[in-house]
Design a protein around this motif. Structure first.
Motif, short mmCIF file in Angstrom:
data_model
loop_
_atom_site.label_atom_id
_atom_site.label_comp_id
_atom_site.label_asym_id
_atom_site.label_seq_id
_atom_site.Cartn_x
_atom_site.Cartn_y
_atom_site.Cartn_z
N LYS A 1 19.21 -7.29 5.48
CA LYS A 1 18.25 -6.74 6.45
C LYS A 1 17.16 -5.93 5.75
CE LYS A 1 17.95 -4.25 10.84
NZ LYS A 1 17.16 -5.35 11.48
N ALA A 2 17.55 -5.14 4.74
CA ALA A 2 16.56 -4.35 4.00
C ALA A 2 15.55 -5.25 3.30
CB ALA A 2 17.28 -3.46 2.99
N VAL A 3 16.02 -6.34 2.67
CA VAL A 3 15.11 -7.27 2.00
C VAL A 3 14.13 -7.88 2.99
CG1 VAL A 3 14.98 -9.50 0.79
CG2 VAL A 3 16.67 -7.79 0.08
N GLN A 4 14.62 -8.27 4.17
CA GLN A 4 13.75 -8.86 5.18
C GLN A 4 12.69 -7.88 5.67
OE1 GLN A 4 13.87 -12.31 6.21
NE2 GLN A 4 14.96 -12.09 4.27
N LEU B 1 16.14 -12.00 -6.01
CA LEU B 1 15.19 -12.26 -4.93
C LEU B 1 14.32 -13.44 -5.35
CD1 LEU B 1 14.10 -8.58 -4.14
CD2 LEU B 1 15.91 -9.92 -3.06
N LEU B 2 14.09 -14.36 -4.41
CA LEU B 2 13.32 -15.55 -4.74
C LEU B 2 12.21 -15.78 -3.71
CD1 LEU B 2 16.65 -16.42 -5.22
CD2 LEU B 2 15.40 -18.10 -6.57
N MET C 1 10.41 -7.07 2.20
CA MET C 1 9.72 -8.22 1.61
C MET C 1 9.92 -9.46 2.49
SD MET C 1 11.17 -7.52 -2.25
CE MET C 1 9.93 -8.48 -3.14
N PRO C 2 9.26 -9.51 3.64
CA PRO C 2 9.45 -10.64 4.56
C PRO C 2 9.17 -11.99 3.86
CG PRO C 2 8.13 -8.92 5.58
CD PRO C 2 8.28 -8.54 4.14
N GLY C 3 10.05 -12.95 4.11
CA GLY C 3 9.87 -14.27 3.52
C GLY C 3 10.55 -14.44 2.18
#
Length: 556
Positions: free
Chosen positions: A81-84, A106-107, A87-89
């Protein structure tokens, strides 16, 4: 209706439909900790599990092995959830366990995103906000076709592929706010339960630690970065991409498309190639006057024995004559064997070996002398002297397999140039999906369950009960020394759990439901349920997997 609480050995009255978590206030101070999950009739469930009939409930803390898995899974969904949000996408991929943490990448468009200290700090800040917000992890069970639609919209393609190959009518998943995800086991009730964690940039990704910052600092101080382990994992991940099998869903598709023989042949060829490279390096050092002794070490069921035998074959192709001895023959007599914390003989301790005799024999062998190698009788519990003369010639190499091979104290009297060390472990890189990995420990435990049942008539129940003690020994005597290795051999095989399913499934189903080990057996059965079965008839007789299944052309 009454529930029996195993922790307090008392019965508690409940109303139908109440949740397991509702029992906690009624137990008061009798429950000495605040739990993160529970075993309900010896199956691990989240604390929001509803009670509609009499049950046995055992609460588990986050410090227990089962509770720790719940804690880590919950932390991983929070990280997703934090990554979304940050850094959306960007795609989060949790690759594998390493350095007492979990290596993540992360990709973006399938290319790694450099995780700077600034990105790491922002992710940590979002994770702490999630803790403070105390958001519930809400469990849902829906028609699989509807869950597939949810996951497809979120870009969780690996989960979609897996669900499409399983053909289950219903699927369980969790929601954290508006974000959906599925995990291999239950989660905590809310994000407020997950308070300790840290995140450190490493290589082209980062390490996620389920510990406080202070604890992580201590881990990093006392455990140098596992760069050799990272390389072994990374090489296997590259291999997975080449053969287009990165997760269980893709493996199942390969089985359905009749690619099994190709996967087996290529994976076995990769083992040959890796052992060939190790053999080449040993031969080069031997011809330069060193590497007279090769130590092969690794944790339980990593395949050390077959790896040693296959390495011996590779050495012969390099015109090196391999000779072998067993560290077991250097055990001290039973009456002076160290004991563990339970008072049992601790055969996994380094000091269960006669280090003085071992170093003396190795020194004499390297000097070209003839040495009579000892023989240990497990039946008598002591060493018996028999005629076992051994001499090392110029083109000979002594292979020694044993769990302590990487510990410098084992060969403290030997010139380090004379010793070449190989670490063997099943460094599993196949993932269930991008957020669920298969632990190397689970892979090895399944190997051991199958092997012990076949060769020692040991039940899965006994193997599961013994496993925590085995793991403690590994943590103390093996893992801290893994970076001492000159070479790391990854003994995992991309197809093996599909093959293991046929063997382990019936053994695990024999674990009694009224034993607490049933929770572990059930968890492993669930893991195996994700795999399409792969018949063993195409596994070559020289395969490392034959050490556990039977049918090997090697003698053990």
């Amino acid at each position: 209706m009454k529930i029996f609480c195993k922790n307090t050995q008392t019965y508690v009255s409940v109303l139908g439909g109440e949740k397991v978590i509702d029992l906690i206030p009624r137990l008061g101070r009798e429950l000495k900790f605040f739990p993160i999950c529970a075993r309900v009739n010896n199956k691990t469930e989240d604390l929001c599990f509803p009670l509609f009939s009499p049950k046995q409930v055992e609460f588990l803390s986050a410090d227990s092995p089962t509770g720790r898995r719940v804690y880590v899974r919950s932390l991983c969904m929070m990280l997703y959830k934090a990554v979304q949000e940050v850094m959306p996408g960007v795609v989060l991929r949790i690759e594998h366990s390493m350095s007492r943490g979990h290596y993540c990448r992360l990709l973006k468009d399938d290319e790694p995103v450099d995780v700077t200290p600034e990105i790491a700090d922002e992710l940590l800040s979002h994770l702490r906000n999630l803790v403070d917000s105390d958001i519930p992890f809400r469990r849902h069970e829906r028609l699989t076709k509807d869950v597939i639609d949810v996951f497809r919209k979120q870009g969780l393609n690996a989960k979609v592929t897996l669900l499409e190959t399983l053909h289950e009518l219903y699927t369980t998943y969790y929601r954290l706010g508006d974000l959906a995800d599925s995990y291999y086991g239950p989660l905590a009730p809310t994000t407020g339960f997950i308070r300790d964690f840290d995140l450190r940039p490493y290589k082209d990704g980062f390490l996620l630690f389920p510990y406080s910052r202070e604890a992580t600092d201590e881990i990093i101080r006392n455990n140098p970065p596992q760069d050799k382990m990272y390389k072994a994992f990374t090489d296997q991940l590259m291999f997975n991409r080449v053969i287009q099998v990165k997760n269980v869903g893709e493996l199942n598709m390969a089985v359905k498309n009749r690619r099994t023989a190709e996967l087996i042949n290529v994976a076995e060829a990769m083992h040959d190639k890796l052992l060939g490279r190790i053999s080449d390096e040993i031969a080069e050092r031997r011809h330069e006057g060193g590497a007279g002794i090769v130590l092969i070490a690794g944790p339980s069921s990593s395949g050390k024995t077959t790896s040693t035998k296959r390495l011996a074959i590779q050495l012969m192709t390099n015109l090196i004559v391999p000779k072998m001895i067993s560290l077991d023959d250097y055990f001290v007599n039973r009456e002076v064997t160290p004991r563990d914390e339970t008072g049992d003989y601790d055969y996994e301790s380094l000091h269960a070996l006669d280090l003085e005799r071992l170093n003396s024999d190795l020194t004499r062998l390297l000097a070209g002398e003839v040495v009579n190698i000892p023989t240990y009788s497990f039946e008598l519990g002591r060493r018996v002297e028999r005629a076992k003369p051994l001499k090392l010639d110029k083109n000979d190499v002594l292979l020694i397999e044993g769990i302590h091979g990487l510990n410098p104290e084992l060969t403290a009297s030997i010139n380090p140039d004379e010793v070449y060390k190989v670490y063997v472990s099943a460094l599993t890189t196949l993932k269930i999906d991008n957020h669920n990995w298969i632990s190397t420990s689970d892979n090895r435990l399944l190997r051991r369950i199958v092997r012990d049942n076949k060769y020692r008539r040991t039940s899965a129940l006994d193997t599961i009960r013994r496993w925590p003690s085995v793991r403690r020994g590994e943590e103390k005597w093996i893992f801290p020394f893994s970076e001492n290795a000159d070479a790391t051999f990854n003994s995992s095989l991309i197809f093996e759990l599909g093959v293991m399913k046929n063997y382990a499934d019936p053994i695990l189903r024999d674990v009694p439901r009224d034993d607490e080990a049933y929770a572990e057996a059930y968890r492993l059965l669930r893991l195996l349920s994700y795999f399409e079965p792969i018949p063993a008839d195409q596994i070559p007789t020289t395969s490392l997997l034959r050490e556990f299944l039977g049918g090997s052309s090697f003698r053990y």
